[in-house]
Design a protein around this motif. Structure first.
Motif, PDB file in Angstrom:
ATOM      1  N   ARG A  20       0.809  -1.223   0.000  1.00 20.23           N
ATOM      2  CA  ARG A  20       0.000   0.000   0.000  1.00 20.23           C
ATOM      3  C   ARG A  20       0.839   1.268   0.000  1.00 20.23           C
ATOM      4  O   ARG A  20       0.486   2.243  -0.675  1.00 20.23           O
TER       5      ARG A  20
ATOM      6  N   VAL B 204      -6.748  -4.118   0.379  1.00 25.49           N
ATOM      7  CA  VAL B 204      -7.975  -3.481   0.880  1.00 25.49           C
ATOM      8  C   VAL B 204      -7.728  -1.999   1.161  1.00 25.49           C
ATOM      9  O   VAL B 204      -8.551  -1.139   0.817  1.00 25.49           O
ATOM     10  N   GLN B 205      -6.574  -1.682   1.758  1.00 19.38           N
ATOM     11  CA  GLN B 205      -6.268  -0.279   2.060  1.00 19.38           C
ATOM     12  C   GLN B 205      -6.103   0.539   0.775  1.00 19.38           C
ATOM     13  O   GLN B 205      -6.501   1.708   0.717  1.00 19.38           O
TER      14      GLN B 205
ATOM     15  N   ALA C  37      -7.684  -0.099  -2.049  1.00 20.10           N
ATOM     16  CA  ALA C  37      -9.041   0.082  -2.575  1.00 20.10           C
ATOM     17  C   ALA C  37      -9.801   1.142  -1.785  1.00 20.10           C
ATOM     18  O   ALA C  37     -10.493   1.993  -2.373  1.00 20.10           O
ATOM     19  N   LEU C  38      -9.680   1.123  -0.468  1.00 25.24           N
ATOM     20  CA  LEU C  38     -10.388   2.106   0.354  1.00 25.24           C
ATOM     21  C   LEU C  38      -9.888   3.522   0.086  1.00 25.24           C
ATOM     22  O   LEU C  38     -10.671   4.482   0.028  1.00 25.24           O
TER      23      LEU C  38
ATOM     24  N   ALA D  55     -11.216   4.625  -3.271  1.00 20.48           N
ATOM     25  CA  ALA D  55     -12.643   4.933  -3.161  1.00 20.48           C
ATOM     26  C   ALA D  55     -12.850   6.299  -2.516  1.00 20.48           C
ATOM     27  O   ALA D  55     -13.696   7.091  -2.951  1.00 20.48           O
TER      28      ALA D  55
ATOM     29  N   GLY E 299     -17.972   4.298  -3.048  1.00 25.95           N
ATOM     30  CA  GLY E 299     -17.701   3.088  -2.297  1.00 25.95           C
ATOM     31  C   GLY E 299     -16.789   2.170  -3.080  1.00 25.95           C
ATOM     32  O   GLY E 299     -16.608   2.328  -4.299  1.00 25.95           O
ATOM     33  N   VAL E 300     -16.218   1.176  -2.412  1.00 29.57           N
ATOM     34  CA  VAL E 300     -15.322   0.231  -3.092  1.00 29.57           C
ATOM     35  C   VAL E 300     -16.049  -0.487  -4.225  1.00 29.57           C
ATOM     36  O   VAL E 300     -15.475  -0.722  -5.292  1.00 29.57           O
ATOM     37  N   ASN E 301     -17.313  -0.801  -4.007  1.00 32.69           N
ATOM     38  CA  ASN E 301     -18.064  -1.526  -5.038  1.00 32.69           C
ATOM     39  C   ASN E 301     -18.337  -0.675  -6.274  1.00 32.69           C
ATOM     40  O   ASN E 301     -18.723  -1.210  -7.321  1.00 32.69           O
TER      41      ASN E 301
ATOM     42  N   LEU F  71     -15.942   1.335  -7.543  1.00 24.77           N
ATOM     43  CA  LEU F  71     -14.657   1.525  -8.228  1.00 24.77           C
ATOM     44  C   LEU F  71     -14.589   0.680  -9.501  1.00 24.77           C
ATOM     45  O   LEU F  71     -15.237  -0.368  -9.595  1.00 24.77           O
TER      46      LEU F  71
ATOM     47  N   LEU G  63     -13.003  -1.739 -10.358  1.00 27.58           N
ATOM     48  CA  LEU G  63     -12.161  -2.775  -9.765  1.00 27.58           C
ATOM     49  C   LEU G  63     -12.932  -4.082  -9.714  1.00 27.58           C
ATOM     50  O   LEU G  63     -14.069  -4.121  -9.239  1.00 27.58           O
TER      51      LEU G  63
ATOM     52  N   ILE H 219     -17.905  -6.135   0.265  1.00 31.21           N
ATOM     53  CA  ILE H 219     -17.424  -6.150  -1.120  1.00 31.21           C
ATOM     54  C   ILE H 219     -18.200  -7.181  -1.921  1.00 31.21           C
ATOM     55  O   ILE H 219     -18.380  -8.325  -1.496  1.00 31.21           O
TER      56      ILE H 219
END
Length: 543
Positions: A370, A458-459, A461-462, A465, A471-473, A475, A477, A500
């Motif tokens: 990250r 995860v970090q 992605a957060l 976002a 939100g992550v969903n 993105l 991605l 997710i």
């Protein structure tokens, strides 16, 4: 025996006569006895905690014991017998302490008073009689959720143990382990009662990975982009595989100035990016690629092999004398390093021929955890806004020998040139040496690290976002996850606990997931199996 905890389980349903992993009936049944005994210990550990008495040593023991039952860790029944004996000793000690404090000790479940046999054969017979997994519950859906919890718990134990080795602990993890172990024995539960516990396992695993990340980076620094040689150079050599950074560090210290190069295999590849490890000039390169080729590769490595934290099936007799294990790893007849003095490994390396010539096989880049990725987040965000980067794919997870895993290689090969692939864990060895080029100086293939570095992913992605205000969903991605053993189950639960969605999982779905539980996952998280071909999935994702 009955075991369906890994992706390669026989016929996609369960191993009943011998484990595909190499474990026989005796070993599998003894592992069930250990888990059963730990469930009995958990009754008293929970009561002790209710009374305000925490025991860090018992927490650590339980983590190690649960960890030892992962698919590819320990193959030595004698070592399991010792763990079972110690489990019962600790249970009785706790029982006495709880009784003295006025707590509850009259637990009616047989596990709370279980007495193990005093021989390996006797333990195996007890395990066969237990039928632990088939009798977890009469309802197949509750049984499925309990298995999901148990296998997730094994992954949590692995990460928590790694973290504790580096001084990072949280008593909440031990508390959850006891909660989960006792829940396995409860009868009459409903799906509504079981699902929150499984989701909590995901949150607890995220905490365990956070602690391990803090231990790794706090001890060895944040990984930095590093080119790792895939060839070899003329010198004596040792190959290290597994996950344990502390063991690798100690080996590097003990081989300093001895004329021995250290090579990594498997999940040890990302360790080359840690500043406090890469500073050693004899920490040279990476040898070996895919999991299923380990038996073929090791005979051609002219030095000893040290297994940390996980292993493969028992090595062939003709090179067993140069295999060493440490930590929880074990096979009967294979030399185990009980302490952290790696002198036997070093002596073996000096006695063997080592590499006799220099060979250049190119390099691969590691170190995109990250800090490295978020350090260029402005460039990444700008590239997305300018439509230079259309989509991100997280393609990672476990590798294995079962047919169908070439899907992940073909998927990465066909990812369009305006897309970036992030990868982690040993699943990357299907494609880790592919030359995908870059987008505006950003490599199109970013190695985030080991399986526990899902926390880093995860970090990332957060943070993205947050930068895009979504939100992550939302993105651009997509997650294409391969799985093999129980750490993957824990990571999947972590992703689901974060809400997710749209994860594609393969090469097959877990055998322990019942149709009704699968329907719940599909309805709630839109989780789905990978398609028959990568072309189908790429078309569905990108249009």
């Amino acid at each position: 025996m009955y075991c369906n905890q890994c992706e390669q389980t026989a016929k996609g349903t369960g191993c009943t006569t011998a484990g595909v992993c190499g474990k026989n009936n005796e070993l599998a049944d003894i592992e069930d006895v250990l888990i059963y005994a730990l469930c009995g210990l958990a009754f008293f550990a929970r009561e002790s905690r209710r009374l305000g008495k925490l025991d860090q040593d018992i927490d650590r023991f339980v983590m190690k014991a649960v960890f030892s039952t992962l698919t590819n860790v320990n193959f030595d029944p004698d070592r399991f017998a010792v763990l079972i004996g110690r489990t019962v000793e600790l249970r009785e000690e706790l029982k006495a302490q709880v009784a003295a404090a006025g707590g509850k000790v009259d637990f009616c479940h047989p596990a709370a008073s279980f007495q193990p046999a005093d021989t390996v054969a006797g333990l195996a017979a007890q395990g066969a009689a237990l039928q632990f997994i088939p009798t977890l519950d009469n309802d197949e859906n509750i049984r499925s959720l309990k298995q999901t919890l148990l296998y997730g718990l094994k992954g949590i134990a692995a990460y928590a143990d790694h973290a504790a080795i580096l001084g990072q602990e949280d008593p909440a993890i031990g508390g959850f382990m006891y909660e989960a172990l006792t829940a396995l024995l409860m009868q009459g539960l409903t799906i509504e009662q079981c699902v929150p516990v499984a989701m909590k396992a995901g949150a607890i695993n995220l905490r365990a990975m956070e602690l391990l990340d803090a231990g790794n980076t706090g001890t060895y620094g944040h990984p930095v982009p590093t080119a790792v040689p895939l060839g070899h150079r003329k010198n004596k050599c040792i190959l290290v595989t597994g996950h344990d950074l502390r063991d690798l560090d100690l080996l590097l210290q003990q081989t300093k100035g001895k004329g021995i190069d250290i090579y990594t295999h498997g999940e040890m590849l990302p360790t080359h990016g840690y500043p406090e490890l890469k500073k050693y000039p004899h920490f040279y390169g990476h040898y070996g690629t895919a999991w299923q080729n380990q038996h073929k590769e090791f005979p051609y490595f002219p030095g000893p092999v040290l297994f940390t934290t996980n292993c493969i099936q028992k090595p062939r007799e003709d090179y067993q004398d140069r295999i060493f294990t440490t930590g929880l790893v074990g096979w009967p007849g294979v030399k185990h390093i009980d302490g952290k003095d790696f002198s036997p490994v070093i002596e073996k390396a000096l006695a063997m021929d080592g590499w006799q010539e220099n060979v250049d096989r190119g390099t691969v880049l590691v170190g995109f955890a990250r800090n490295a990725v978020l350090g260029v987040a402005d460039k990444v965000i700008e590239a997305v806004k300018n439509k230079q980067i259309r989509h991100f794919f997280l393609v990672g997870g476990c590798d294995g020998a079962k047919p169908g895993r070439d899907y992940f290689t073909r998927f990465v090969e066909q990812v369009p040139a305006d897309c970036v692939v992030l990868t982690l864990a040993c699943g990357k060895f299907r494609f880790f040496d592919k030359q995908l080029g870059d987008i505006g100086g950003i490599p199109r293939l970013l190695d985030v690290g080991q399986c526990n570095d899902a926390y880093s992913a995860v970090q990332i992605a957060l943070a993205l976002a947050a930068a895009f205000g979504c939100g992550v969903n939302e993105l651009p991605l997509s997650m294409i996850i391969s799985w093999y053993e129980q750490k993957a189950a824990a990571i999947l639960l972590s992703l689901l606990s974060l809400g997710i969605k749209d994860i594609r999982l393969g090469p097959t779905l877990p055998a322990f997931i019942s149709p009704a539980v699968l329907a719940f996952l599909v309805a709630t998280f839109n989780i789905k199996p990978i398609a028959a071909t990568p072309e189908e999935d790429l078309k569905a994702i990108l249009g």
